[in-house]
Design an enzyme around this catalytic site. Structure first.
Site, short mmCIF file in Angstrom:
data_model
loop_
_atom_site.label_atom_id
_atom_site.label_comp_id
_atom_site.label_asym_id
_atom_site.label_seq_id
_atom_site.Cartn_x
_atom_site.Cartn_y
_atom_site.Cartn_z
N TYR A 193 1.64 -11.82 -1.34
CA TYR A 193 0.45 -10.98 -1.54
C TYR A 193 -0.44 -11.52 -2.66
O TYR A 193 -1.58 -11.08 -2.80
CB TYR A 193 0.82 -9.52 -1.87
CG TYR A 193 1.63 -8.81 -0.81
CD1 TYR A 193 1.81 -9.36 0.46
CD2 TYR A 193 2.23 -7.58 -1.07
CE1 TYR A 193 2.58 -8.70 1.42
CE2 TYR A 193 2.99 -6.92 -0.11
CZ TYR A 193 3.17 -7.50 1.13
OH TYR A 193 3.92 -6.85 2.08
N LEU A 206 1.40 4.26 8.24
CA LEU A 206 0.31 5.10 8.78
C LEU A 206 -0.35 4.42 9.98
O LEU A 206 -1.39 4.87 10.45
CB LEU A 206 -0.75 5.34 7.69
CG LEU A 206 -0.25 5.97 6.38
CD1 LEU A 206 -1.36 6.00 5.34
CD2 LEU A 206 0.28 7.38 6.64
N1 LIG Z 1 7.25 -6.81 5.19
C1 LIG Z 1 6.13 -7.09 5.82
O1 LIG Z 1 6.03 -8.07 6.58
C2 LIG Z 1 4.94 -6.18 5.63
C3 LIG Z 1 3.86 -6.27 6.53
C4 LIG Z 1 2.78 -5.39 6.34
C5 LIG Z 1 2.81 -4.47 5.31
N2 LIG Z 1 3.88 -4.44 4.43
C6 LIG Z 1 3.90 -3.49 3.28
O2 LIG Z 1 3.63 -2.18 3.77
C7 LIG Z 1 2.54 -1.62 3.05
C8 LIG Z 1 1.79 -0.62 3.90
O3 LIG Z 1 1.29 -1.21 5.09
P1 LIG Z 1 -0.27 -1.42 5.37
O4 LIG Z 1 -0.95 -1.49 4.08
O5 LIG Z 1 -0.40 -2.56 6.26
O6 LIG Z 1 -0.69 -0.13 6.22
P2 LIG Z 1 -0.63 1.47 6.03
O7 LIG Z 1 -0.02 1.83 4.73
O8 LIG Z 1 -0.08 2.04 7.29
O9 LIG Z 1 -2.18 1.86 6.02
C9 LIG Z 1 -3.02 1.53 4.96
C10 LIG Z 1 -4.41 2.04 5.33
O10 LIG Z 1 -4.41 3.46 5.35
C11 LIG Z 1 -5.42 3.96 4.48
N3 LIG Z 1 -4.85 5.17 3.85
C12 LIG Z 1 -3.79 5.25 3.02
N4 LIG Z 1 -3.53 6.52 2.68
C13 LIG Z 1 -4.44 7.29 3.32
C14 LIG Z 1 -4.69 8.68 3.35
N5 LIG Z 1 -3.92 9.53 2.67
N6 LIG Z 1 -5.72 9.12 4.10
C15 LIG Z 1 -6.50 8.25 4.80
N7 LIG Z 1 -6.31 6.93 4.81
C16 LIG Z 1 -5.29 6.43 4.07
C17 LIG Z 1 -5.68 2.86 3.49
O11 LIG Z 1 -7.02 2.89 3.05
P3 LIG Z 1 -7.44 2.93 1.47
O12 LIG Z 1 -6.71 1.84 0.75
O13 LIG Z 1 -8.92 2.70 1.57
O14 LIG Z 1 -7.07 4.30 1.00
C18 LIG Z 1 -5.45 1.61 4.33
O15 LIG Z 1 -6.60 1.31 5.09
C19 LIG Z 1 1.74 -2.86 2.65
O16 LIG Z 1 0.79 -2.59 1.65
C20 LIG Z 1 2.85 -3.77 2.22
O17 LIG Z 1 3.32 -3.43 0.91
C21 LIG Z 1 4.94 -5.27 4.60
#
Ligand SMILES: NC(=O)c1ccc[n+]([C@@H]2O[C@H](COP(=O)([O-])OP(=O)(O)OC[C@H]3O[C@@H](n4cnc5c(N)ncnc54)[C@H](OP(=O)(O)O)[C@@H]3O)[C@@H](O)[C@H]2O)c1
Length: 272
Positions: free
Chosen positions: A47, A186
């Site tokens: 990251y 999410l």
């Molecule tokens: N191990 C792996 O290969 C891998 C792969 C992908 C992700 N990850 C980890 O998983 C974490 C989460 O996954 P992700 O970031 O891809 O997706 P996510 O958490 O499912 O979704 C993030 C999105 O949701 C929005 N959001 C968050 N809370 C909200 C709320 N309460 N209301 C409305 N919108 C909301 C955020 O926007 P805003 O920021 O604008 O609020 C962002 O656009 C990553 O950050 C990372 O640490 C790991």
């Protein structure tokens, strides 16, 4: 605070995801999360934000031993010596003595699951991480890793959201006593616009994100939602004190859709 335990590790059930949080935004989001009560932060070498995540942790003054900190080794650093060096550099950037959890970010396409988990064992045995785990491991890879490891595999971190049914992988992970950490919990916010989720949210007086995160927790998952916004960061942690009825859980399960995987890349294994 809700927690999930696995092989001696106690993971707060909600952690802050930090993918795509960079620079001051990353430090500010981590500090806001800890001030809101988060005690679990998820980063990765890939990251490119470990320095800023570490800065955010220190800003709050909360003691290091109160926070569960995860990082991940990228696929190009999974050779034994590379992995040790990568873990040392991660600790230097984060400015901590030890990670609470260190994961293999994606399975290697060249080394076996047995080889890479043994290298990760050495990293743990040198004291660089309290617990170890894997990410994006299929049932087969998880079984191979477990067959070869001397140290327990505390976590399998994988994509999981209402569109992506991972029942088979969750059951296999559970059989090993390994915790299932849901990433993209999410569905990158797409699931929040689903009428069925909005309906449940309206009925229970909660936000759609809280409904989806509660669904994750009731399935036994740890979830690591990412947000850059303090109000959402707070909202995502506030999922105690209500429960989804079986019919609501089923209605969310029914959103499962073929072809809904978000994270698919050149590193991907042959998914279950
Ligand atoms: N191990 C792996 O290969 C891998 C792969 C992908 C992700 N990850 C980890 O998983 C974490 C989460 O996954 P992700 O970031 O891809 O997706 P996510 O958490 O499912 O979704 C993030 C999105 O949701 C929005 N959001 C968050 N809370 C909200 C709320 N309460 N209301 C409305 N919108 C909301 C955020 O926007 P805003 O920021 O604008 O609020 C962002 O656009 C990553 O950050 C990372 O640490 C790991």
């Amino acid at each position: 605070m809700l927690t999930v335990t696995a092989h001696g590790a106690t993971l707060p059930a909600i952690g802050l995801g930090t993918w795509q949080l960079n620079g001051e935004t990353a430090s500010a989001a981590v500090a806001a999360a800890i001030e809101a009560g988060y005690r679990h932060i998820d980063t990765a070498i890939g990251y490119g934000n470990e320095t800023e995540v570490g800065e955010g942790l220190r800003r709050t003054g909360v003691a290091r031993d109160q926070i569960f900190l995860t990082s991940k080794i990228p696929p190009e650093q999974l050779g034994a010596d590379d992995m040790m060096r990568a873990a040392e550099a991660s600790l230097r950037r984060l400015r901590v003595d030890q990670l609470d959890l260190l994961l293999i970010h994606w399975p290697s396409r060249t080394l076996t699951a047995a080889e890479t988990i043994r290298s990760l064992n050495r990293v743990k045995q040198r004291g660089l991480a309290r617990h170890i785990g894997v990410s994006n491991y299929t049932v087969r890879l998880l079984d191979e890793a477990w067959a070869a490891t001397e140290e327990p595999i505390a976590v399998n971190q994988c994509e999981h959201h209402p569109y992506l049914d991972q029942s088979k992988l969750r059951a296999a992970t559970e059989r090993h006593g390994t915790a299932f950490v849901a990433y993209c919990p999410l569905g990158r916010a797409e699931a929040l616009d689903e009428p069925v989720i909005k309906d449940i949210a309206g009925r229970l007086g909660r936000a759609p994100a809280q409904i989806v995160l509660r669904w994750q927790i009731q399935k036994g998952c740890v979830a690591i939602p990412k947000s850059a916004h303090p109000a959402r960061i707070r909202q995502n942690l506030d999922i105690d004190g209500f429960e989804l009825a079986a019919a609501d859980m089923d209605a969310i399960d029914a959103l499962r859709t073929d072809g809904s995987r978000i994270c698919d890349s050149a590193f991907s294994p042959d998914w279950d």
